[in-house]
Design a protein around this motif. Structure first.
Motif, PDB file in Angstrom:
ATOM      1  N   ASN A 134       0.826  -1.207   0.000  1.00 61.03           N
ATOM      2  CA  ASN A 134       0.000   0.000   0.000  1.00 61.03           C
ATOM      3  C   ASN A 134       0.856   1.251   0.000  1.00 61.03           C
ATOM      4  N   VAL A 135       1.975   1.228   0.705  1.00 63.41           N
ATOM      5  CA  VAL A 135       2.896   2.368   0.700  1.00 63.41           C
ATOM      6  C   VAL A 135       3.377   2.649  -0.721  1.00 63.41           C
ATOM      7  N   ILE A 136       3.838   1.616  -1.399  1.00 59.63           N
ATOM      8  CA  ILE A 136       4.379   1.801  -2.746  1.00 59.63           C
ATOM      9  C   ILE A 136       3.286   2.193  -3.729  1.00 59.63           C
ATOM     10  N   ARG A 137       2.092   1.615  -3.570  1.00 61.48           N
ATOM     11  CA  ARG A 137       0.961   1.975  -4.449  1.00 61.48           C
ATOM     12  C   ARG A 137       0.674   3.469  -4.374  1.00 61.48           C
ATOM     13  N   LEU A 138       0.899   4.061  -3.213  1.00 58.85           N
ATOM     14  CA  LEU A 138       0.633   5.489  -3.027  1.00 58.85           C
ATOM     15  C   LEU A 138       1.898   6.336  -3.205  1.00 58.85           C
ATOM     16  N   HIS A 139       2.928   5.737  -3.831  1.00 58.25           N
ATOM     17  CA  HIS A 139       4.192   6.440  -4.124  1.00 58.25           C
ATOM     18  C   HIS A 139       4.848   6.946  -2.836  1.00 58.25           C
ATOM     19  N   GLY A 140       4.878   6.069  -1.845  1.00 54.34           N
ATOM     20  CA  GLY A 140       5.505   6.396  -0.579  1.00 54.34           C
ATOM     21  C   GLY A 140       6.850   5.712  -0.435  1.00 54.34           C
ATOM     22  N   ALA A 141       7.355   5.679   0.807  1.00 52.06           N
ATOM     23  CA  ALA A 141       8.656   5.073   1.107  1.00 52.06           C
ATOM     24  C   ALA A 141       8.510   4.160   2.315  1.00 52.06           C
ATOM     25  N   ILE A 142       9.199   3.000   2.288  1.00 54.72           N
ATOM     26  CA  ILE A 142       9.051   2.030   3.374  1.00 54.72           C
ATOM     27  C   ILE A 142       9.896   2.396   4.590  1.00 54.72           C
ATOM     28  N   SER A 143      10.702   3.447   4.481  1.00 56.74           N
ATOM     29  CA  SER A 143      11.394   3.991   5.646  1.00 56.74           C
ATOM     30  C   SER A 143      11.329   5.508   5.566  1.00 56.74           C
ATOM     31  N   ALA A 144      10.776   6.130   6.617  1.00 57.08           N
ATOM     32  CA  ALA A 144      10.647   7.581   6.622  1.00 57.08           C
ATOM     33  C   ALA A 144      11.807   8.241   7.351  1.00 57.08           C
ATOM     34  N   GLU A 145      12.170   7.714   8.541  1.00 57.67           N
ATOM     35  CA  GLU A 145      13.195   8.389   9.328  1.00 57.67           C
ATOM     36  C   GLU A 145      14.126   7.440  10.069  1.00 57.67           C
ATOM     37  N   HIS A 146      13.861   6.145  10.054  1.00 53.40           N
ATOM     38  CA  HIS A 146      14.720   5.216  10.783  1.00 53.40           C
ATOM     39  C   HIS A 146      15.827   4.641   9.923  1.00 53.40           C
ATOM     40  N   GLY A 147      15.722   4.770   8.600  1.00 50.44           N
ATOM     41  CA  GLY A 147      16.715   4.204   7.709  1.00 50.44           C
ATOM     42  C   GLY A 147      16.394   2.772   7.315  1.00 50.44           C
ATOM     43  N   LEU A 148      17.360   2.130   6.649  1.00 49.06           N
ATOM     44  CA  LEU A 148      17.192   0.758   6.153  1.00 49.06           C
ATOM     45  C   LEU A 148      18.006  -0.247   6.952  1.00 49.06           C
ATOM     46  N   GLY A 149      19.243   0.120   7.303  1.00 48.92           N
ATOM     47  CA  GLY A 149      20.105  -0.777   8.058  1.00 48.92           C
ATOM     48  C   GLY A 149      20.205  -2.144   7.416  1.00 48.92           C
ATOM     49  N   ALA A 150      20.253  -3.181   8.267  1.00 43.92           N
ATOM     50  CA  ALA A 150      20.236  -4.561   7.783  1.00 43.92           C
ATOM     51  C   ALA A 150      18.833  -5.127   7.811  1.00 43.92           C
ATOM     52  N   LEU A 151      17.889  -4.382   8.401  1.00 44.03           N
ATOM     53  CA  LEU A 151      16.547  -4.910   8.609  1.00 44.03           C
ATOM     54  C   LEU A 151      15.664  -4.767   7.385  1.00 44.03           C
ATOM     55  N   LYS A 152      15.862  -3.693   6.626  1.00 47.83           N
ATOM     56  CA  LYS A 152      14.942  -3.394   5.525  1.00 47.83           C
ATOM     57  C   LYS A 152      15.599  -3.361   4.158  1.00 47.83           C
ATOM     58  N   HIS A 153      16.912  -3.617   4.079  1.00 55.04           N
ATOM     59  CA  HIS A 153      17.560  -3.392   2.788  1.00 55.04           C
ATOM     60  C   HIS A 153      17.054  -4.337   1.701  1.00 55.04           C
ATOM     61  N   ASP A 154      16.768  -5.586   2.037  1.00 53.80           N
ATOM     62  CA  ASP A 154      16.258  -6.520   1.022  1.00 53.80           C
ATOM     63  C   ASP A 154      14.889  -6.090   0.520  1.00 53.80           C
ATOM     64  N   ARG A 155      14.012  -5.722   1.450  1.00 51.16           N
ATOM     65  CA  ARG A 155      12.657  -5.297   1.085  1.00 51.16           C
ATOM     66  C   ARG A 155      12.724  -4.042   0.225  1.00 51.16           C
ATOM     67  N   ASN A 156      13.604  -3.118   0.587  1.00 57.35           N
ATOM     68  CA  ASN A 156      13.738  -1.885  -0.182  1.00 57.35           C
ATOM     69  C   ASN A 156      14.162  -2.181  -1.617  1.00 57.35           C
ATOM     70  N   ALA A 157      15.126  -3.079  -1.781  1.00 56.86           N
ATOM     71  CA  ALA A 157      15.603  -3.426  -3.124  1.00 56.86           C
ATOM     72  C   ALA A 157      14.500  -4.048  -3.971  1.00 56.86           C
ATOM     73  N   ALA A 158      13.600  -4.772  -3.316  1.00 59.32           N
ATOM     74  CA  ALA A 158      12.502  -5.405  -4.055  1.00 59.32           C
ATOM     75  C   ALA A 158      11.525  -4.376  -4.615  1.00 59.32           C
ATOM     76  N   TYR A 159      11.416  -3.232  -3.949  1.00 60.08           N
ATOM     77  CA  TYR A 159      10.465  -2.211  -4.385  1.00 60.08           C
ATOM     78  C   TYR A 159      11.097  -1.128  -5.257  1.00 60.08           C
TER      79      TYR A 159
END
Length: 471
Positions: free
Chosen positions: A417-442
């Protein structure tokens, strides 16, 4: 003759007291803020100045040792802790906490990366100025980490993120070179904006060792209101009214779900809501100004009266004293602590265009309730700048660990839903090691390729915080 070991070389450069290799003493530096992950490190080193940072980085490069830069270790995405291999060195900037200069005529302050955010606030206040970056962790987070993660906080609506609050940087590059980019300029059109590459890069391109920060006139008046309303759409209408009546002095506009506040009053019984918790949503608004108090109060009262007459809000409480204002803020600031006491939950730090905030919450809530009936939504965040902490707790009677096994599916619903609305999966916490794979997928392949090219140009040996930001 036997060559000295890497750790011996570090001790020779920094002194034995500033090189930690005992696992028990390293525990704080290798364990993430939420205590959910513990890595391992070859050592923790604590340089005391920029040249020592550069010398250690050169040692690491010579020996092929990965580097994890670290400030206060308050990050939430595993960006400031090492992995479990035990091969990396943590470079802690905690000793580098000097305020180098306060330039009142230029409204800037030059600080080292290890300065606590609270100490910067106090130094600015002592100089009759304000540094507006406002975070719940201000007593333990350090400005270098704030910049490396491009921290946001509660005052972004008026003052912007850490990126907007920084004019210049000093950075140690992966080869040990020192970039002196400590410009105090508002205008500098002399090539690529290298500063912005490092801000938000989470230590993957270099180590921020100092920064020039913007200072602002210290507000003489603050007015805080706690407002009850029915829906996120009403909150957006209220934001529009607030901007119409008080745009120049509107500092904070925080949305909180009723369940978020119920958690706070349950786990912190000394805190009470200024309004009965009967509506589904609440907004914490603050105006701050150098104007006289009566002018700001009058503006706030007109704003709230207009919103009430237009049936946008159901009720409102306007703080009459500093103590009442602090009590309202305590409700907002203790949401994260309250949900931790309640149990584990699936956290999201997302951003969507402010105009689509209501659509995101209503659509995603509905989809999650359909798939996980009774799941509990801890929804709160900075509606004014379009970022939201959208956390999902287990339904009543479902064990936290059982629900956490559904994290992948919960994340998919939220992030789709975030991506459908042209948003970002991290607003202020960053990607680190927790979200980098998910970010690359989007992300698009073009965007990922550009990011990899930047990383390769600065850090071809991939020694600077490897495994963070980029998969």
């Amino acid at each position: 003759m036997t060559q000295p070991s890497f750790i011996e070389l570090c001790k020779k450069r920094l002194g034995s007291a500033h090189v930690i290799s005992d696992p028990a003493r390293m525990d704080f530096y290798v364990t993430d803020y939420r205590k959910r992950f513990a890595g391992k490190a070859l050592a923790v080193v604590q340089p005391g100045n920029t040249q020592e940072v550069a010398d250690i980085v050169r040692l690491c490069r010579r020996h092929g040792i990965p580097i994890v830069p670290q400030g206060g270790n308050t990050g939430l995405v595993l960006g400031s802790v090492p992995d479990t291999s035990g091969k990396a060195v943590v470079i802690s900037l905690a000793r580098m906490k000097r305020i180098r200069e306060t330039d009142l005529a230029n409204n800037t302050m030059t600080v080292e990366a290890g300065c606590l955010l609270d100490d910067i606030h106090k130094a600015a206040q002592d100089a009759d100025r304000m540094f507006p970056l406002s975070l719940a962790s201000s007593g333990s987070c350090m400005i270098g980490g704030n910049l490396a993660a491009n921290a946001g906080g509660t005052a972004v609506l008026r003052y912007g993120t850490a990126r907007e609050l920084c004019l210049g940087l000093e950075v140690v590059l992966p080869d040990g070179a020192i970039w002196d980019g400590l410009y105090k300029l508002r205008k500098n059109n002399t090539g690529y904006d290298l500063r912005d590459l490092f801000i938000g890069s989470e230590g993957t391109l270099g180590i921020i060792t100092a920064a020039v920060l913007k200072l602002f006139p210290r507000p003489r008046t603050r007015q805080t209101a706690f407002v009850a309303l029915d829906t996120p759409a009403d909150a957006l209408r209220l934001l529009s009214i607030a901007q119409q009546f008080a745009d120049g002095v509107l500092t904070t506009f925080e949305l909180m779900s009723r369940y978020s506040l119920e958690l706070v009053t349950r786990h912190f019984p000394e805190l009470s809501s200024p309004l009965p918790l009967m509506q589904d949503y609440y907004v914490l608004m603050e105006l701050s100004s150098t104007e006289p108090e009566e002018h700001v109060a009058s503006r706030f009262e007109k704003l709230l009266q207009y919103a009430m007459e237009d049936a946008v809000i159901c009720d409102a409480a306007l703080a009459q004293t500093l103590s009442q204002s602090k009590s309202m803020w305590a409700l907002r600031e203790n949401i994260s602590a309250a949900q931790s006491r309640e149990g584990k939950n699936i956290k999201h730090d997302i951003a969507v265009p402010t105009s689509l905030f209501a659509e995101f919450i209503e659509t995603t809530d509905r989809q999650l309730q359909y798939r996980f009936p009774g799941c509990r939504m801890v929804t709160f965040g900075h509606l004014g700048d379009g970022s939201l902490h959208y956390n999902v707790g287990a339904p009543e009677g479902v064990a936290d660990d059982d629900f956490l096994r559904m994290q992948g599916e919960v994340n998919r619903i939220v992030y789709d839903n975030v991506i459908r609305l042209h948003g970002a999966i991290s607003a202020e916490h960053g990607l680190g090691a927790l979200k980098h794979d998910r970010n690359a997928a989007y992300k698009s392949e073009v965007e990922m390729r550009m990011m990899r090219l930047v990383k390769q140009a600065f850090d071809p040996d991939n020694l600077m915080n490897p495994g963070k930001v980029l998969p």
